[in-house]
Design a protein around this motif. Structure first.
Motif, PDB file in Angstrom:
ATOM      1  N   LEU A  90       2.496  -7.799  -5.939  1.00 29.61           N
ATOM      2  CA  LEU A  90       2.490  -8.519  -7.601  1.00 29.61           C
ATOM      3  C   LEU A  90       1.035  -8.448  -7.750  1.00 29.61           C
ATOM      4  O   LEU A  90       0.032  -8.441  -8.645  1.00 29.61           O
ATOM      5  N   ASP A  91      -0.082  -9.722  -7.013  1.00 31.17           N
ATOM      6  CA  ASP A  91      -1.115 -10.092  -6.996  1.00 31.17           C
ATOM      7  C   ASP A  91      -2.259  -8.288  -6.744  1.00 31.17           C
ATOM      8  O   ASP A  91      -2.947  -8.259  -8.118  1.00 31.17           O
ATOM      9  N   ALA A  92      -1.468  -7.318  -6.297  1.00 33.11           N
ATOM     10  CA  ALA A  92      -2.055  -6.466  -6.814  1.00 33.11           C
ATOM     11  C   ALA A  92      -2.175  -5.690  -7.267  1.00 33.11           C
ATOM     12  O   ALA A  92      -3.085  -4.942  -8.103  1.00 33.11           O
ATOM     13  N   LEU A 134       1.843   4.080  -5.865  1.00 30.06           N
ATOM     14  CA  LEU A 134       2.652   4.646  -5.501  1.00 30.06           C
ATOM     15  C   LEU A 134       1.964   6.005  -4.698  1.00 30.06           C
ATOM     16  O   LEU A 134       2.809   6.812  -4.337  1.00 30.06           O
ATOM     17  N   ARG A 135       0.996   6.096  -4.897  1.00 32.28           N
ATOM     18  CA  ARG A 135       0.303   7.635  -4.300  1.00 32.28           C
ATOM     19  C   ARG A 135       0.159   7.468  -2.738  1.00 32.28           C
ATOM     20  O   ARG A 135       0.420   8.047  -1.959  1.00 32.28           O
ATOM     21  N   THR A 136      -0.455   6.377  -2.656  1.00 34.02           N
ATOM     22  CA  THR A 136      -0.756   5.999  -1.564  1.00 34.02           C
ATOM     23  C   THR A 136       0.104   5.101  -0.117  1.00 34.02           C
ATOM     24  O   THR A 136       0.233   5.700   0.635  1.00 34.02           O
ATOM     25  N   ARG A 137       1.725   4.609  -1.214  1.00 32.37           N
ATOM     26  CA  ARG A 137       2.412   3.974  -0.247  1.00 32.37           C
ATOM     27  C   ARG A 137       1.716   2.913   0.302  1.00 32.37           C
ATOM     28  O   ARG A 137       2.265   2.576   1.396  1.00 32.37           O
ATOM     29  N   THR A 138       0.814   2.070   0.539  1.00 34.08           N
ATOM     30  CA  THR A 138       0.376   0.905   1.487  1.00 34.08           C
ATOM     31  C   THR A 138      -0.123   0.164   0.391  1.00 34.08           C
ATOM     32  O   THR A 138      -0.700  -0.308  -0.570  1.00 34.08           O
ATOM     33  N   HIS A 139      -0.370  -0.622   1.130  1.00 34.89           N
ATOM     34  CA  HIS A 139      -0.631  -2.496   0.463  1.00 34.89           C
ATOM     35  C   HIS A 139      -2.476  -2.227   0.757  1.00 34.89           C
ATOM     36  O   HIS A 139      -2.987  -1.470   1.273  1.00 34.89           O
ATOM     37  N   PRO A 140      -3.206  -2.072  -0.682  1.00 32.08           N
ATOM     38  CA  PRO A 140      -3.987  -2.354  -0.217  1.00 32.08           C
ATOM     39  C   PRO A 140      -5.362  -3.018   1.013  1.00 32.08           C
ATOM     40  O   PRO A 140      -4.714  -4.142   0.860  1.00 32.08           O
ATOM     41  N   SER A 141      -6.563  -2.607   0.637  1.00 32.43           N
ATOM     42  CA  SER A 141      -7.743  -3.626   1.302  1.00 32.43           C
ATOM     43  C   SER A 141      -8.262  -3.794   0.302  1.00 32.43           C
ATOM     44  O   SER A 141      -8.656  -3.365  -0.053  1.00 32.43           O
ATOM     45  N   TRP A 173      -1.155  -7.980   4.817  1.00 32.16           N
ATOM     46  CA  TRP A 173       0.024  -6.393   5.511  1.00 32.16           C
ATOM     47  C   TRP A 173      -1.406  -5.760   4.966  1.00 32.16           C
ATOM     48  O   TRP A 173      -0.445  -4.443   4.607  1.00 32.16           O
ATOM     49  N   ALA A 174      -2.379  -5.877   4.399  1.00 31.46           N
ATOM     50  CA  ALA A 174      -3.779  -5.271   4.284  1.00 31.46           C
ATOM     51  C   ALA A 174      -3.624  -3.495   4.961  1.00 31.46           C
ATOM     52  O   ALA A 174      -3.756  -3.672   6.243  1.00 31.46           O
TER      53      ALA A 174
END
Length: 269
Positions: free
Chosen positions: A155-157, A249-256, A199-200
């Protein structure tokens, strides 16, 4: 039966006192309507301190926008929040959630955040960063490897939260976890500052991907959520929300951390 949102929106607000230590005016109130009563927090726009990188007088609207996005995810991570007139003019009114003293039963040692010696977070914890603890010593800041925190990190992202401090995590009875204080959100530029970096770079959960897919549809032009958000944040900021969801949705990863902005808020608690 009166809903909590209706109570917060239409009820009579009575100010009981001011919550000390907040950077902006935060008033503890009682709200009453048709025999229903609840405690709430009222943050009048007149009590907002100007920020160099956010427009004056609209932090309350960002808090409401954050609640609407939280509700759209289905996760319910932010207490009910409305925008209304009050004793000191327009402001944000949010349901007061009675937290669990000391955040008991939230993790193996009773906390969501901790400082540990050594370079390993340990089982059940995620590393964030090293911190100076005095006398030339450092400790590893960690947070619990907790599904509720992970949803909050997503949510924060999405809302680009620039101020996710430890004190903004509110464990509540029944196993619920809420996040509070969302005035510094939705900036069109990357402002993500948080203690939930554990989780970055890791893959998003399938649940998060499904939620983000649904959210993308709700943010489409003309959709009720998008229409409501357009009343609270700028067009550029709404476009940025859409872009952040699409990017996740494109990367399907938590941001760093981007490296272009301090990644951890100060003070962290």
């Amino acid at each position: 039966m009166t809903s909590i949102e209706e109570l917060l929106t239409r009820g009579e607000l009575t100010v009981r006192g001011r919550i000390a230590g907040a950077s902006n005016a935060v008033l503890l109130c009682t709200v009453r309507l048709d025999g229903a009563t609840a405690e709430c927090v009222y943050k009048p726009v007149k009590g907002e301190r100007p920020l160099w990188d956010f427009p004056d007088g609209n932090l309350a609207r960002r808090e409401v926008a954050a609640y609407l996005v939280s509700q759209a995810t289905g996760w319910g991570l932010i207490p009910p929040t409305v925008l209304r007139d009050g004793p000191y003019g327009e402001g944000m009114v949010q349901h007061w959630i009675e937290g669990i003293e000391g955040a008991e039963e939230q993790s193996p040692d009773g906390t969501l955040l901790a400082l540990v010696e050594g370079e390993e977070a340990g089982e059940g914890w995620k590393p964030v960063a090293f911190a100076e603890v005095g006398e030339g010593r450092t400790a590893l800041l960690v947070h619990a490897d907790d599904a509720r925190l992970r949803r909050l990190a997503v949510l924060d992202a999405v809302i680009n939260n620039g101020d996710r401090k430890g004190g903004h995590l509110l464990p509540a009875p029944g196993g619920r976890l809420y996040g509070i204080d969302h005035g510094v959100t939705f900036h069109a530029e990357d402002k993500l500052r948080t203690l939930l970096w554990g989780w970055a770079g890791e893959p998003l959960t399938e649940e998060a991907v499904d939620v983000l897919g649904s959210l993308a549809g709700q943010l489409a032009e003309g959709a009720p959520l998008a229409t409501r958000l357009a009343e609270l944040i700028t067009a550029a900021e709404l476009d940025a929300v859409r872009e952040r969801v699409a990017g996740l949705l494109r990367t399907r990863t938590h941001p760093s951390p981007s490296g272009q902005w301090p990644s951890i808020p100060w003070p962290p608690v």
